[in-house]
Design a protein around this motif. Structure first.
Motif, PDB file in Angstrom:
ATOM      1  N   GLY A 198      69.392  27.463 -78.090  1.00 28.17           N
ATOM      2  CA  GLY A 198      68.417  26.925 -77.137  1.00 28.17           C
ATOM      3  C   GLY A 198      69.034  25.989 -76.125  1.00 28.17           C
ATOM      4  O   GLY A 198      70.044  26.305 -75.507  1.00 28.17           O
ATOM      5  N   ASP A 199      68.432  24.806 -75.974  1.00 29.90           N
ATOM      6  CA  ASP A 199      68.870  23.846 -74.942  1.00 29.90           C
ATOM      7  C   ASP A 199      70.066  22.998 -75.358  1.00 29.90           C
ATOM      8  O   ASP A 199      70.520  22.158 -74.589  1.00 29.90           O
ATOM      9  CB  ASP A 199      67.715  22.936 -74.535  1.00 29.90           C
ATOM     10  CG  ASP A 199      67.371  21.886 -75.584  1.00 29.90           C
ATOM     11  OD1 ASP A 199      67.790  22.031 -76.757  1.00 29.90           O
ATOM     12  OD2 ASP A 199      66.684  20.916 -75.248  1.00 29.90           O
ATOM     13  N   ILE A 200      70.599  23.234 -76.537  1.00 32.11           N
ATOM     14  CA  ILE A 200      71.706  22.398 -77.003  1.00 32.11           C
ATOM     15  C   ILE A 200      72.930  22.575 -76.112  1.00 32.11           C
ATOM     16  O   ILE A 200      73.518  21.609 -75.641  1.00 32.11           O
ATOM     17  CB  ILE A 200      72.046  22.698 -78.475  1.00 32.11           C
ATOM     18  CG1 ILE A 200      70.916  22.211 -79.385  1.00 32.11           C
ATOM     19  CG2 ILE A 200      73.361  22.052 -78.873  1.00 32.11           C
ATOM     20  CD1 ILE A 200      71.089  22.558 -80.842  1.00 32.11           C
ATOM     21  N   VAL A 201      73.317  23.834 -75.882  1.00 29.75           N
ATOM     22  CA  VAL A 201      74.503  24.109 -75.078  1.00 29.75           C
ATOM     23  C   VAL A 201      74.163  23.940 -73.594  1.00 29.75           C
ATOM     24  O   VAL A 201      73.215  24.510 -73.096  1.00 29.75           O
ATOM     25  CB  VAL A 201      75.036  25.526 -75.340  1.00 29.75           C
ATOM     26  CG1 VAL A 201      76.238  25.825 -74.466  1.00 29.75           C
ATOM     27  CG2 VAL A 201      75.395  25.697 -76.811  1.00 29.75           C
ATOM     28  N   GLY A 202      74.947  23.124 -72.938  1.00 32.88           N
ATOM     29  CA  GLY A 202      74.746  22.905 -71.508  1.00 32.88           C
ATOM     30  C   GLY A 202      73.923  21.677 -71.196  1.00 32.88           C
ATOM     31  O   GLY A 202      74.073  21.090 -70.127  1.00 32.88           O
ATOM     32  N   GLN A 203      73.062  21.282 -72.115  1.00 33.73           N
ATOM     33  CA  GLN A 203      72.268  20.080 -71.884  1.00 33.73           C
ATOM     34  C   GLN A 203      72.681  18.937 -72.805  1.00 33.73           C
ATOM     35  O   GLN A 203      72.819  17.815 -72.362  1.00 33.73           O
ATOM     36  CB  GLN A 203      70.775  20.388 -72.056  1.00 33.73           C
ATOM     37  CG  GLN A 203      70.239  21.276 -70.954  1.00 33.73           C
ATOM     38  CD  GLN A 203      68.741  21.449 -71.023  1.00 33.73           C
ATOM     39  OE1 GLN A 203      68.036  20.641 -71.613  1.00 33.73           O
ATOM     40  NE2 GLN A 203      68.244  22.505 -70.415  1.00 33.73           N
ATOM     41  N   ARG A 204      72.848  19.236 -74.081  1.00 33.96           N
ATOM     42  CA  ARG A 204      73.199  18.178 -75.023  1.00 33.96           C
ATOM     43  C   ARG A 204      74.633  18.276 -75.511  1.00 33.96           C
ATOM     44  O   ARG A 204      75.178  17.314 -76.040  1.00 33.96           O
ATOM     45  CB  ARG A 204      72.217  18.205 -76.192  1.00 33.96           C
ATOM     46  CG  ARG A 204      70.820  17.889 -75.687  1.00 33.96           C
ATOM     47  CD  ARG A 204      69.707  18.069 -76.666  1.00 33.96           C
ATOM     48  NE  ARG A 204      70.067  18.056 -78.053  1.00 33.96           N
ATOM     49  CZ  ARG A 204      69.335  18.667 -78.983  1.00 33.96           C
ATOM     50  NH1 ARG A 204      68.268  19.333 -78.672  1.00 33.96           N
ATOM     51  NH2 ARG A 204      69.699  18.599 -80.238  1.00 33.96           N
ATOM     52  N   VAL A 205      75.236  19.449 -75.377  1.00 32.70           N
ATOM     53  CA  VAL A 205      76.621  19.670 -75.767  1.00 32.70           C
ATOM     54  C   VAL A 205      77.349  20.233 -74.567  1.00 32.70           C
ATOM     55  O   VAL A 205      76.858  21.149 -73.908  1.00 32.70           O
ATOM     56  CB  VAL A 205      76.701  20.647 -76.968  1.00 32.70           C
ATOM     57  CG1 VAL A 205      78.120  21.087 -77.231  1.00 32.70           C
ATOM     58  CG2 VAL A 205      76.104  20.007 -78.218  1.00 32.70           C
ATOM     59  N   HIS A 206      78.507  19.698 -74.271  1.00 34.33           N
ATOM     60  CA  HIS A 206      79.268  20.114 -73.090  1.00 34.33           C
ATOM     61  C   HIS A 206      79.944  21.466 -73.268  1.00 34.33           C
ATOM     62  O   HIS A 206      79.954  22.289 -72.348  1.00 34.33           O
ATOM     63  CB  HIS A 206      80.312  19.044 -72.747  1.00 34.33           C
ATOM     64  CG  HIS A 206      81.167  19.389 -71.580  1.00 34.33           C
ATOM     65  ND1 HIS A 206      80.681  19.401 -70.294  1.00 34.33           N
ATOM     66  CD2 HIS A 206      82.461  19.746 -71.499  1.00 34.33           C
ATOM     67  CE1 HIS A 206      81.653  19.752 -69.470  1.00 34.33           C
ATOM     68  NE2 HIS A 206      82.750  19.963 -70.180  1.00 34.33           N
TER      69      HIS A 206
END
Length: 90
Positions: free
Chosen positions: A71-79
């Motif tokens: 979901g939103d983890i990659v790109g938003q919360r994880v670089h």
């Protein structure tokens, strides 16, 4: 001890793929001071996952499936996330 992002990724990937093997490696310390390092200690990861679901997928499809499951983890919360996805040996 694993952080909250690590635990969330573990849960999402387990629910999505029922993996036969799953390892989430926090590589953030190796990227300290890098522009993507937000200081949280949870900015860079390597995911090693093995699941029967991947048997009919090529490498790119496997990576896309893992990214979608997160979901939103990659790109938003994880670089950054390196993904090593495979199917169990026959």
């Amino acid at each position: 001890m694993s952080g909250t992002v690590t635990q969330e990724m573990q849960q999402l990937l387990t629910e999505a793929f029922t993996p036969t093997a799953l390892e989430i490696i926090n590589d953030s310390a190796q990227h300290s001071g890098h522009s993507g390092d937000d200081g949280s200690g949870e900015s860079h990861f390597t995911i090693v996952i093995e699941a029967p679901t991947f048997a009919e997928m090529n490498r790119l499809a496997r990576q896309r499936a893992v990214i979608a499951a997160l979901g939103d983890i990659v790109g938003q919360r994880v670089h950054a996330v390196a993904i090593k996805a495979s199917a169990p040996a026959a």
